[in-house]
Motif scaffolding. Structure first.
Motif, PDB file in Angstrom:
ATOM      1  N   GLU A 106       0.833  -1.219   0.000  1.00  0.00           N
ATOM      2  CA  GLU A 106       0.000   0.000   0.000  1.00  0.00           C
ATOM      3  C   GLU A 106       0.860   1.258   0.000  1.00  0.00           C
ATOM      4  OE1 GLU A 106      -3.612   0.484   0.581  1.00  0.00           O
ATOM      5  OE2 GLU A 106      -3.447  -1.432  -0.488  1.00  0.00           O
ATOM      6  N   THR A 107       1.941   1.198   0.799  1.00  0.00           N
ATOM      7  CA  THR A 107       2.768   2.398   0.954  1.00  0.00           C
ATOM      8  C   THR A 107       4.192   2.111   0.471  1.00  0.00           C
ATOM      9  OG1 THR A 107       3.307   1.682   3.162  1.00  0.00           O
ATOM     10  CG2 THR A 107       1.521   3.302   2.968  1.00  0.00           C
ATOM     11  N   PHE A 108       4.885   3.184   0.150  1.00  0.00           N
ATOM     12  CA  PHE A 108       6.293   3.046  -0.250  1.00  0.00           C
ATOM     13  C   PHE A 108       7.063   4.181   0.432  1.00  0.00           C
ATOM     14  CE2 PHE A 108       9.907   3.811  -3.126  1.00  0.00           C
ATOM     15  CZ  PHE A 108      10.484   2.552  -3.077  1.00  0.00           C
ATOM     16  N   THR A 109       8.047   3.809   1.242  1.00  0.00           N
ATOM     17  CA  THR A 109       8.769   4.829   2.001  1.00  0.00           C
ATOM     18  C   THR A 109      10.227   4.904   1.537  1.00  0.00           C
ATOM     19  OG1 THR A 109       9.553   3.262   3.638  1.00  0.00           O
ATOM     20  CG2 THR A 109       7.387   4.259   4.052  1.00  0.00           C
ATOM     21  N   LEU A 110      10.946   5.901   2.084  1.00  0.00           N
ATOM     22  CA  LEU A 110      12.375   6.012   1.769  1.00  0.00           C
ATOM     23  C   LEU A 110      13.141   4.800   2.302  1.00  0.00           C
ATOM     24  CD1 LEU A 110      12.945   9.801   2.509  1.00  0.00           C
ATOM     25  CD2 LEU A 110      12.981   8.671   0.279  1.00  0.00           C
ATOM     26  N   PHE A 111      12.636   4.195   3.391  1.00  0.00           N
ATOM     27  CA  PHE A 111      13.277   2.981   3.924  1.00  0.00           C
ATOM     28  C   PHE A 111      13.157   1.846   2.900  1.00  0.00           C
ATOM     29  CE2 PHE A 111      11.818   5.192   7.815  1.00  0.00           C
ATOM     30  CZ  PHE A 111      13.057   5.388   8.414  1.00  0.00           C
ATOM     31  N   ASP A 112      11.955   1.737   2.283  1.00  0.00           N
ATOM     32  CA  ASP A 112      11.755   0.686   1.275  1.00  0.00           C
ATOM     33  C   ASP A 112      12.693   0.911   0.098  1.00  0.00           C
ATOM     34  OD1 ASP A 112       9.673  -0.538   2.688  1.00  0.00           O
ATOM     35  OD2 ASP A 112       8.227   0.929   1.922  1.00  0.00           O
ATOM     36  N   GLU A 113      12.874   2.179  -0.264  1.00  0.00           N
ATOM     37  CA  GLU A 113      13.737   2.494  -1.405  1.00  0.00           C
ATOM     38  C   GLU A 113      15.159   1.978  -1.149  1.00  0.00           C
ATOM     39  OE1 GLU A 113      14.541   6.641  -2.109  1.00  0.00           O
ATOM     40  OE2 GLU A 113      14.412   6.308  -4.274  1.00  0.00           O
ATOM     41  N   LYS A 114      15.657   2.218   0.061  1.00  0.00           N
ATOM     42  CA  LYS A 114      17.014   1.771   0.397  1.00  0.00           C
ATOM     43  C   LYS A 114      17.103   0.242   0.409  1.00  0.00           C
ATOM     44  CE  LYS A 114      18.971   5.804   0.973  1.00  0.00           C
ATOM     45  NZ  LYS A 114      18.943   6.578   2.198  1.00  0.00           N
ATOM     46  N   LYS A 115      15.993  -0.391   0.859  1.00  0.00           N
ATOM     47  CA  LYS A 115      15.990  -1.870   0.876  1.00  0.00           C
ATOM     48  C   LYS A 115      16.047  -2.413  -0.554  1.00  0.00           C
ATOM     49  CE  LYS A 115      13.216  -2.400   5.025  1.00  0.00           C
ATOM     50  NZ  LYS A 115      11.819  -2.601   5.432  1.00  0.00           N
ATOM     51  N   ILE A 116      15.328  -1.740  -1.451  1.00  0.00           N
ATOM     52  CA  ILE A 116      15.339  -2.161  -2.860  1.00  0.00           C
ATOM     53  C   ILE A 116      16.754  -2.045  -3.422  1.00  0.00           C
ATOM     54  CG2 ILE A 116      14.629  -1.476  -5.177  1.00  0.00           C
ATOM     55  CD1 ILE A 116      11.965  -0.824  -4.283  1.00  0.00           C
ATOM     56  N   LEU A 117      17.386  -0.890  -3.175  1.00  0.00           N
ATOM     57  CA  LEU A 117      18.705  -0.627  -3.758  1.00  0.00           C
ATOM     58  C   LEU A 117      19.757  -1.647  -3.298  1.00  0.00           C
ATOM     59  CD1 LEU A 117      18.941   3.277  -3.649  1.00  0.00           C
ATOM     60  CD2 LEU A 117      18.394   1.794  -5.566  1.00  0.00           C
ATOM     61  N   ALA A 118      19.563  -2.184  -2.093  1.00  0.00           N
ATOM     62  CA  ALA A 118      20.552  -3.124  -1.547  1.00  0.00           C
ATOM     63  C   ALA A 118      20.517  -4.491  -2.249  1.00  0.00           C
ATOM     64  CB  ALA A 118      20.316  -3.313  -0.053  1.00  0.00           C
ATOM     65  N   ARG A 119      19.433  -4.764  -2.979  1.00  0.00           N
ATOM     66  CA  ARG A 119      19.236  -6.120  -3.515  1.00  0.00           C
ATOM     67  C   ARG A 119      20.249  -6.519  -4.594  1.00  0.00           C
ATOM     68  NH1 ARG A 119      16.713  -9.728  -0.388  1.00  0.00           N
ATOM     69  NH2 ARG A 119      16.374  -8.261   1.303  1.00  0.00           N
ATOM     70  N   GLY A 120      20.755  -5.549  -5.337  1.00  0.00           N
ATOM     71  CA  GLY A 120      21.685  -5.869  -6.433  1.00  0.00           C
ATOM     72  C   GLY A 120      22.942  -6.543  -5.917  1.00  0.00           C
ATOM     73  N   ARG A 187      24.560  -0.209   6.835  1.00  0.00           N
ATOM     74  CA  ARG A 187      23.484   0.297   7.706  1.00  0.00           C
ATOM     75  C   ARG A 187      23.895   1.678   8.166  1.00  0.00           C
ATOM     76  NH1 ARG A 187      19.592  -3.423   9.055  1.00  0.00           N
ATOM     77  NH2 ARG A 187      20.240  -5.561   8.638  1.00  0.00           N
ATOM     78  N   ASN A 188      22.897   2.525   8.426  1.00  0.00           N
ATOM     79  CA  ASN A 188      23.221   3.864   8.913  1.00  0.00           C
ATOM     80  C   ASN A 188      23.269   3.861  10.444  1.00  0.00           C
ATOM     81  OD1 ASN A 188      20.567   3.962   9.783  1.00  0.00           O
ATOM     82  ND2 ASN A 188      19.863   5.084   7.972  1.00  0.00           N
ATOM     83  N   ALA A 189      23.463   5.041  11.023  1.00  0.00           N
ATOM     84  CA  ALA A 189      23.645   5.142  12.476  1.00  0.00           C
ATOM     85  C   ALA A 189      22.425   4.629  13.249  1.00  0.00           C
ATOM     86  CB  ALA A 189      23.911   6.595  12.838  1.00  0.00           C
ATOM     87  N   PHE A 190      21.269   4.560  12.573  1.00  0.00           N
ATOM     88  CA  PHE A 190      20.042   4.101  13.257  1.00  0.00           C
ATOM     89  C   PHE A 190      19.775   2.614  12.996  1.00  0.00           C
ATOM     90  CE2 PHE A 190      19.878   8.480  11.883  1.00  0.00           C
ATOM     91  CZ  PHE A 190      19.856   9.110  13.122  1.00  0.00           C
ATOM     92  N   GLY A 191      20.698   1.983  12.270  1.00  0.00           N
ATOM     93  CA  GLY A 191      20.559   0.549  12.004  1.00  0.00           C
ATOM     94  C   GLY A 191      19.728   0.238  10.766  1.00  0.00           C
ATOM     95  N   ASP A 192      19.277   1.285  10.041  1.00  0.00           N
ATOM     96  CA  ASP A 192      18.482   1.022   8.830  1.00  0.00           C
ATOM     97  C   ASP A 192      19.400   0.703   7.652  1.00  0.00           C
ATOM     98  OD1 ASP A 192      16.136   1.832  10.194  1.00  0.00           O
ATOM     99  OD2 ASP A 192      16.727   3.930   9.875  1.00  0.00           O
ATOM    100  N   ILE A 193      18.867  -0.074   6.706  1.00  0.00           N
ATOM    101  CA  ILE A 193      19.652  -0.385   5.498  1.00  0.00           C
ATOM    102  C   ILE A 193      19.884   0.901   4.712  1.00  0.00           C
ATOM    103  CG2 ILE A 193      19.589  -1.578   3.263  1.00  0.00           C
ATOM    104  CD1 ILE A 193      18.220  -3.895   4.640  1.00  0.00           C
ATOM    105  N   ASP A 194      21.108   1.086   4.276  1.00  0.00           N
ATOM    106  CA  ASP A 194      21.470   2.310   3.546  1.00  0.00           C
ATOM    107  C   ASP A 194      22.544   1.943   2.523  1.00  0.00           C
ATOM    108  OD1 ASP A 194      21.720   4.996   2.889  1.00  0.00           O
ATOM    109  OD2 ASP A 194      21.414   5.637   4.964  1.00  0.00           O
ATOM    110  N   ASN A 195      23.168   2.938   1.929  1.00  0.00           N
ATOM    111  CA  ASN A 195      24.267   2.653   0.989  1.00  0.00           C
ATOM    112  C   ASN A 195      25.286   3.773   1.009  1.00  0.00           C
ATOM    113  OD1 ASN A 195      23.549   4.650  -1.152  1.00  0.00           O
ATOM    114  ND2 ASN A 195      21.659   3.434  -1.152  1.00  0.00           N
TER     115      ASN A 195
END
Ligand code: ADP
Ligand code: ASP
Ligand code: MG
Length: 443
Positions: A106-120, A187-195
């Motif tokens: 239903e929703t798409f957030t900036l967190f989801d975007e970073k999770k997508i980018l990590a898949r490659g 991961r960033n300082a908050f533990g979220d997936i990042d790049n």
């Protein structure tokens, strides 16, 4: 210990993955191999994210379907034995299932975007590990999301990286000599997936190399080292065999795409040599980046687009020194780095790498004087042994630019570069003019 990083084109297909597997198993010395995503994957994932942000689910799914088809084909080619294919496809398909779920959410957030980018990178690394297992090669995965970390300023947290990377390596079975890890993701300082930003696998490689105090960091790509000009704009370029850390840092920062803009820093800090090599011609000498360099010559030219210039003329209500202080503290407050600076008694011109100034910064600067802003400019940086005692190089560079409308010049910030600012429309002819005048002998 050696670190070997392979870029997107080096792992672009089943055939290329096999070739990389040959290269990394050719010698028995301990190594950490850093892999990018297969060429085209991150671009496709960026586009999927963009479409989902704009609520274009259908377009996102179309791109995803095309990507899945490519992976189906390459997985089939890489794992010809039915049993190993099933194992590999189960892994790869899980990723596509995950991506489809995100597309249908239903929703798409900036967190989801970073999770997508990590898949490659997660995909290419999983495929390589399975392929090595099929070959009977013992290799251990080092999950980047468990050790690669940025701090609150989005800068690599080097202490964390070193501690956790060493911990993971120490838990590997005794005698393990080959480790495989994902580039780019963290991961960033908050533990979220990042790049680590686009091209960030180079940065992973140098951060890993620095953390492990490697003997050498190798960046394997699709060209034989750092060329003396941008091969995407100039035909007759040639490889530079040796660069000082400072020269390579300047070239990377000012647009030489072969290296991530800040990836030389960790290697420089620990004086670990970085070698740029060509996967398609592994015997070619490439470029060695170290403390040694060839003196008395101009080495290379690079260009960075998307630059804004701002000129602030003081309203003379402040002393010169407090005018300057206020200008710089406004940029600091907005966390915007300044690339070039030129000043007079009553004004200062600065460049920043962004399409325009944020409104709040602009209005802050307006209180100090009158401002003029120009967009769509390009910084062209000439790098070499430009110590002040070396008379003549500056004149050669400026002579080369006699037909180009130059907006700003910066020289003397280091012993290694002279930088000019031109309109984006003049970029190509600036690069060509510099090639003609500075490198004619070698091209
Ligand atoms: P990878 O996917 O292996 O990380 P990149 O595409 O990021 O590879 O970097 C390699 C590309 O950088 C080359 O194919 C070339 O087009 C481009 N490039 C730009 N400037 C330079 C330069 N000065 N020297 C070499 N390559 C450069
Ligand atoms: N896959 C990432 C990118 O395309 C990181 C990298 O290739 O270095 O930007
Ligand atoms: Mg790259």
């Amino acid at each position: 210990m050696k670190v070997m990083k392979f870029g997107g084109t080096s792992v672009a297909s089943a055939q290329r993955i096999r070739h990389v597997a040959d290269l990394i198993t050719a010698t028995d010395e301990p190594k950490v191999v850093v892999l990018s995503a297969m060429a085209g994957t991150t671009n496709a994932l960026v586009e999927i994210g963009r479409q989902l942000m704009a609520h274009h689910r259908h377009e996102a799914l179309t791109i995803l379907t095309k990507l899945k088809r490519k992976y189906e084909e390459e997985t089939r080619l890489l794992f010809s034995d039915a049993k190993s294919y099933d194992k590999a496809w189960t892994l790869v398909n899980e990723t596509f299932f995950f991506l489809e779920q995100i597309c249908y959410a239903e929703t798409f957030t900036l967190f989801d975007e970073k999770k997508i980018l990590a898949r490659g990178e997660l995909l290419s690394t999983a495929m390589m590990l399975r392929h090595l297992a099929d070959r009977g090669v013992h290799a251990v995965g080092l999950p980047a999301l468990e050790y690669m970390r940025t701090d609150k300023q989005a800068e690599p947290d080097e202490a964390f990286i070193e501690r956790h990377l060493r911990r993971l390596i120490s838990h590997a079975p005794q005698g393990t000599r080959l480790f495989i890890t994902e580039g780019y993701i963290c991961r960033n300082a908050f533990g979220d997936i990042d790049n680590l930003q686009r091209g960030g696998s180079d940065y992973t490689a140098t951060l890993v190399g620095a953390a492990l105090v490697a003997d050498e960091i190798q960046i394997w790509t699709d060209i034989d080292g750092m060329h003396n000009n941008d091969p995407r704009y100039v035909d007759a370029t040639s490889p530079v065999r040796r660069l000082h850390f400072e020269e390579a840092s300047e070239l990377a920062y000012f647009g030489a795409k072969i290296l991530h803009p800040t990836c030389i820093q960790p290697a420089k800090k620990r004086s670990i040599p970085v070698r740029l090599l060509n996967t398609l011609a592994p015997e070619a000498p490439g470029t060695l980046i170290s403390l040694d360099t060839d003196k008395d010559m101009i080495k290379a030219v690079a260009a960075k687009d998307g630059i804004t210039m701002v000129r602030i003329r003081s309203n003379h209500q402040l002393t010169h020194w407090s005018f300057m202080g206020k200008v710089f503290s406004l940029f600091e407050h907005h966390c915007i780095p300044i690339d070039m600076i030129a000043s007079t008694e009553a004004s200062v011109s600065l460049t920043v790498e962004r399409p325009a100034l944020p409104e709040s910064l602009r209005s802050g600067l307006c209180q100090l004087g009158t401002i003029e802003e120009e967009h769509d400019l390009t910084i062209v940086c000439v790098v070499g042994d430009l110590e002040w005692e070396n008379v003549g190089f500056e004149a050669q560079i400026l002579n080369a630019l006699s037909e180009i409308p130059v907006r700003m010049i910066s020289y003397g910030g280091s012993d290694y570069n002279l930088t000019v600012l031109v309109g984006a429309e003049d970029k190509r002819r600036t690069l060509l003019a510099l090639s003609d005048h500075l490198f004619r002998r070698s091209s």
